[in-house]
Write a protein that holds these residues in place. Structure first.
Motif, PDB file in Angstrom:
ATOM      1  N   ASN A 109       0.849  -1.190   0.000  1.00 27.87           N
ATOM      2  CA  ASN A 109       0.000   0.000   0.000  1.00 27.87           C
ATOM      3  C   ASN A 109       0.886   1.241   0.000  1.00 27.87           C
ATOM      4  OD1 ASN A 109      -1.683   2.183   0.700  1.00 27.87           O
ATOM      5  ND2 ASN A 109      -3.063   0.846   1.858  1.00 27.87           N
ATOM      6  N   LEU A 110       0.674   2.132  -0.945  1.00 31.46           N
ATOM      7  CA  LEU A 110       1.559   3.282  -1.114  1.00 31.46           C
ATOM      8  C   LEU A 110       1.562   4.202   0.100  1.00 31.46           C
ATOM      9  CD1 LEU A 110       0.828   4.104  -4.861  1.00 31.46           C
ATOM     10  CD2 LEU A 110       2.892   3.077  -3.901  1.00 31.46           C
ATOM     11  N   GLU A 111       0.496   4.201   0.878  1.00 33.38           N
ATOM     12  CA  GLU A 111       0.422   5.069   2.054  1.00 33.38           C
ATOM     13  C   GLU A 111       0.514   4.278   3.356  1.00 33.38           C
ATOM     14  OE1 GLU A 111      -2.762   7.837   1.943  1.00 33.38           O
ATOM     15  OE2 GLU A 111      -2.114   8.727   0.049  1.00 33.38           O
ATOM     16  N   TYR A 113       3.081   3.665   4.934  1.00 31.71           N
ATOM     17  CA  TYR A 113       4.107   4.246   5.796  1.00 31.71           C
ATOM     18  C   TYR A 113       3.522   5.131   6.888  1.00 31.71           C
ATOM     19  CZ  TYR A 113       3.543   8.622   3.172  1.00 31.71           C
ATOM     20  OH  TYR A 113       3.051   9.766   2.605  1.00 31.71           O
ATOM     21  N   ARG A 114       2.305   5.620   6.697  1.00 34.12           N
ATOM     22  CA  ARG A 114       1.711   6.529   7.693  1.00 34.12           C
ATOM     23  C   ARG A 114       1.443   5.807   9.018  1.00 34.12           C
ATOM     24  NH1 ARG A 114       0.577  11.073   4.873  1.00 34.12           N
ATOM     25  NH2 ARG A 114       0.120  10.845   2.630  1.00 34.12           N
ATOM     26  N   ASP A 173       9.297   8.064   1.200  1.00 37.78           N
ATOM     27  CA  ASP A 173       8.030   8.711   1.543  1.00 37.78           C
ATOM     28  C   ASP A 173       7.971  10.137   0.996  1.00 37.78           C
ATOM     29  OD1 ASP A 173       7.586   6.356   2.895  1.00 37.78           O
ATOM     30  OD2 ASP A 173       8.109   7.172   4.865  1.00 37.78           O
ATOM     31  N   TYR A 176       7.400   9.921  -2.670  1.00 35.12           N
ATOM     32  CA  TYR A 176       6.003   9.584  -2.965  1.00 35.12           C
ATOM     33  C   TYR A 176       5.112  10.825  -2.871  1.00 35.12           C
ATOM     34  CZ  TYR A 176       1.268   7.983  -2.244  1.00 35.12           C
ATOM     35  OH  TYR A 176      -0.096   7.830  -2.324  1.00 35.12           O
ATOM     36  N   GLU A 177       5.324  11.640  -1.852  1.00 28.28           N
ATOM     37  CA  GLU A 177       4.520  12.854  -1.707  1.00 28.28           C
ATOM     38  C   GLU A 177       4.716  13.763  -2.923  1.00 28.28           C
ATOM     39  OE1 GLU A 177       2.380  13.445   0.569  1.00 28.28           O
ATOM     40  OE2 GLU A 177       2.817  11.886   2.042  1.00 28.28           O
ATOM     41  N   SER A 180       3.021  11.897  -6.010  1.00 29.09           N
ATOM     42  CA  SER A 180       1.565  11.744  -5.961  1.00 29.09           C
ATOM     43  C   SER A 180       0.830  12.992  -6.414  1.00 29.09           C
ATOM     44  CB  SER A 180       1.123  11.379  -4.535  1.00 29.09           C
ATOM     45  OG  SER A 180       1.433  12.430  -3.637  1.00 29.09           O
ATOM     46  N   HIS A 185      -2.759   9.044 -11.167  1.00 27.53           N
ATOM     47  CA  HIS A 185      -3.022   7.908 -10.279  1.00 27.53           C
ATOM     48  C   HIS A 185      -3.709   6.762 -11.003  1.00 27.53           C
ATOM     49  CE1 HIS A 185      -1.820   9.522  -6.303  1.00 27.53           C
ATOM     50  NE2 HIS A 185      -2.071  10.700  -6.879  1.00 27.53           N
TER      51      HIS A 185
END
Length: 286
Positions: A109-111, A113-114, A173, A176-177, A180, A185
């Motif tokens: 999952n790309l997010e 890391y949160r 990360d 990615y920010e 994105s 997407h």
């Protein structure tokens, strides 16, 4: 002596000494009783032999008497403590394995890391609990399992590599920010490649954390081979992603450098462990 739970009760050095003394006295009595020509035994043979028999009985009693530790271990066994220890060990290991599987599945999952930090903390706590159970088993002598250790100098090298990986994940990360907000997407192929790269780095990082934990279940060389496999795959995916992308931020290139540096350093550790036994010490206590 071995109990049904796998606990072994071994005679102490003192008990062996008393047993040897009793056997020696028995042999002496046998010789004296057979050869009855010595005057001192002719004069007071009953008293001397009776005293020797009494001393033999005392030595045998000391040899067969359970020590305080043995009585405590038998009390724990009778209360079912060893079964509870085995159950705790199984549950902790099962929980660690299931959380590890969840981590490996979700890190694509790309997010992810949160929320990954909290999961890492839980996994670290479970690994420490496993180490505590292993230490408890060793102290009680209950089904002692094989334990592998790494020496401080190798540990320092691995800690440095882990720092590079953690920094690389942080830069991933950030990249990615940046991406994105600029990439489409709906471009599933490109984002899948980025997700696979992320997953490989995350798995390598988690495996390295396991290698540096208090309890190491497998030979360190196996961990290192697995880590290198993940990192090399991640580097390939990173190059492919950059090739098919119109633009990537500078921080992405720094992330790639972090991964490459981790591979180089890990290969040095692997060669060192392959050519010498200095780096790794296997600790097995039975």
């Amino acid at each position: 002596m071995q109990l049904r739970t796998g606990m072994q009760i071994r005679p102490t050095l003192g008990q062996w000494a008393w047993a040897l003394a009793s056997v020696t006295l028995l042999l002496l009595i046998s010789v004296v009783a057979y050869d009855n020509l010595t005057s001192i035994f002719e004069a007071q043979k009953d008293f001397v032999i009776g005293s020797l028999f009494s001393l033999t009985g005392f030595c045998l009693a000391k040899a067969l008497t359970r020590t305080r530790r043995q009585r405590a271990l038998e009390t724990l066994r009778d209360e079912g403590a060893f079964e509870y220890i085995s159950l705790i060990d199984r549950n902790v290991r099962a929980g660690t394995e299931r959380l590890g599987e969840y981590h490996d599945r979700e890190c694509r999952n790309l997010e992810f890391y949160r929320n990954a930090g909290l999961l890492r903390v839980v996994l670290d706590d479970l690994e420490k609990a496993t180490a505590n159970v292993v230490d408890l088993r060793r102290a009680l002598g209950v089904n002692v399992v094989r334990d592998h250790r790494i020496t401080p100098d190798v540990r320092l090298n691995l800690i440095s590599i882990r720092r590079n990986l953690h920094e690389g994940l942080g830069r991933r990360d950030q990249a990615y920010e940046w991406l994105s907000s600029r990439l489409d997407h709906t471009d599933i192929e490109r984002w899948d490649m980025f997700a696979v790269m992320t997953s490989d780095i995350q798995k390598a990082s988690l495996t390295l954390d396991s290698l540096l934990s208090t309890y190491v279940a497998y030979p360190p060389a196996e961990y290192i081979r697995t880590i290198l496999g993940y990192l090399r795959a991640a580097l390939i995916r990173a190059d492919e992603f950059k090739t098919i992308s119109d633009a990537t931020p500078k921080i992405y290139d720094v992330m790639v450098w972090d991964v490459q540096q981790a591979i180089t350093d890990m290969e040095q550790v692997e060669r060192r462990m392959h050519t010498s036994d200095v780096g790794v010490r296997e600790a097995v206590e039975v």
